[in-house]
Design a protein around this motif. Sequence first.
Motif, PDB file in Angstrom:
ATOM      1  N   LEU A 158      28.040  93.892 -93.548  1.00 39.26           N
ATOM      2  CA  LEU A 158      29.311  93.241 -93.880  1.00 39.26           C
ATOM      3  C   LEU A 158      30.017  93.969 -95.022  1.00 39.26           C
ATOM      4  CD1 LEU A 158      31.132  90.747 -93.330  1.00 39.26           C
ATOM      5  CD2 LEU A 158      29.834  89.551 -95.108  1.00 39.26           C
ATOM      6  N   HIS A 159      29.254  94.408 -96.027  1.00 39.11           N
ATOM      7  CA  HIS A 159      29.863  95.053 -97.188  1.00 39.11           C
ATOM      8  C   HIS A 159      30.255  96.497 -96.922  1.00 39.11           C
ATOM      9  CE1 HIS A 159      28.555  91.465 -99.260  1.00 39.11           C
ATOM     10  NE2 HIS A 159      29.151  91.867-100.347  1.00 39.11           N
ATOM     11  N   HIS A 160      29.882  97.031 -95.771  1.00 41.49           N
ATOM     12  CA  HIS A 160      30.412  98.329 -95.345  1.00 41.49           C
ATOM     13  C   HIS A 160      31.576  98.169 -94.382  1.00 41.49           C
ATOM     14  CE1 HIS A 160      27.837 101.667 -96.875  1.00 41.49           C
ATOM     15  NE2 HIS A 160      26.984 100.679 -97.097  1.00 41.49           N
ATOM     16  N   ARG A 161      31.571  97.089 -93.618  1.00 40.13           N
ATOM     17  CA  ARG A 161      32.618  96.893 -92.609  1.00 40.13           C
ATOM     18  C   ARG A 161      33.906  96.313 -93.207  1.00 40.13           C
ATOM     19  NH1 ARG A 161      30.122 100.065 -89.986  1.00 40.13           N
ATOM     20  NH2 ARG A 161      28.991  99.663 -88.044  1.00 40.13           N
ATOM     21  N   VAL A 162      33.802  95.575 -94.288  1.00 39.55           N
ATOM     22  CA  VAL A 162      34.977  94.974 -94.930  1.00 39.55           C
ATOM     23  C   VAL A 162      35.349  95.832 -96.150  1.00 39.55           C
ATOM     24  CG1 VAL A 162      35.944  92.918 -96.019  1.00 39.55           C
ATOM     25  CG2 VAL A 162      34.272  92.687 -94.152  1.00 39.55           C
ATOM     26  N   TRP A 164      37.373  95.627 -98.649  1.00 33.90           N
ATOM     27  CA  TRP A 164      37.469  94.980 -99.968  1.00 33.90           C
ATOM     28  C   TRP A 164      36.092  94.703-100.557  1.00 33.90           C
ATOM     29  CZ3 TRP A 164      35.869  90.174-101.832  1.00 33.90           C
ATOM     30  CH2 TRP A 164      36.344  89.858-103.112  1.00 33.90           C
ATOM     31  N   LEU A 165      35.173  94.237 -99.712  1.00 34.85           N
ATOM     32  CA  LEU A 165      33.815  93.994-100.184  1.00 34.85           C
ATOM     33  C   LEU A 165      33.156  95.290-100.635  1.00 34.85           C
ATOM     34  CD1 LEU A 165      32.494  91.421 -97.530  1.00 34.85           C
ATOM     35  CD2 LEU A 165      33.130  90.960 -99.908  1.00 34.85           C
ATOM     36  N   TYR A 166      33.375  96.361 -99.863  1.00 33.75           N
ATOM     37  CA  TYR A 166      32.776  97.650-100.228  1.00 33.75           C
ATOM     38  C   TYR A 166      33.307  98.126-101.580  1.00 33.75           C
ATOM     39  CZ  TYR A 166      31.183 102.456-100.024  1.00 33.75           C
ATOM     40  OH  TYR A 166      30.577 103.652-100.327  1.00 33.75           O
TER      41      TYR A 166
END
Length: 299
Positions: A158-162, A164-166
């Motif tokens: 999730l933190h690579h696909r989004v 902003w999260l990354y």
Amino acid sequence: MSTGRLLSTEALSWMSDVGNVTLGLSEGSVLQPAWDYLHQNHHDLLRSPLFPVVLSVSTYFLLVGLYTVLDLLAPTWPCINRCKLHPDRPVTWANIWTTLGVTIYNHLLYIFPAAVAQWLWRPPTPLPRDAPTLWGFFLGILGCTVVFDFQYYLWHLLHHRVPWLYRTFHAVHHQYNQPFSLVTQYLSGWELFSVGFWATVDPILLQCHCVTTWGFMIFNIYVSTEDHCGYDFPWSMHHLVPFGLWGGAPKHDAHHQRPGTNFAPFFSHWDWLGGTHTMPPPSSHAAPAEPEDVKGRKD
């Protein structure tokens, strides 16, 4: 009493004693003597809510200390350097101080207050009289590892696909394309909290014995540090676990160079199923040098 009856009674008694010994061995007497010693001599220490924190922190710094010594010796010790994934990229003192500074900052800002909160509000850990069986001990650690692996795979993906999260939380961990042991906790506060939360909650969800919980904490820290150590030793976990089921340092090193692959922290099956699995090229042990310190996102 006749001689025959006496012999029969003694034989039954002996068989009963053997049965009790066998039952005792199968029910955890392998760990029981050590647990009895700890229970009797370190009862207050083990019950303290601070003990898991001290155990985790001391284990982490012991392991990264050993790997850092290897990093400093590697340029002049060929027997060490030949095991490095990137033998042409020595770990510098600048790398060490930068990552160590962030690690200490995170421990002071997040770990220390969390430890104080646990000490003030969390009840003492109940200590059962019986140790876990040896089978239950290893099965509990395996269960916690499988659950943690799935949780972090989803979090990581999730933190690579989004974007902003990354950018907001995970990019800091990817500032080093060739990780070394101190990069293990070169993290944002949110990522450190997430990892620590699952490592704490999973043994509770699986109703593990406190000894199993502590064993999982040590194992989790060991394999996380090994994943980032930058070495491919013959005794590394990915060589011990068959069929390529374990990722290990080479695959996690490949993730830092190709961030769209190898998201699972330990096992390989979720990346196989998700189509994100990749094998590091054989030439990765002699990868071309890149600019030294901070890199942006590569995917």
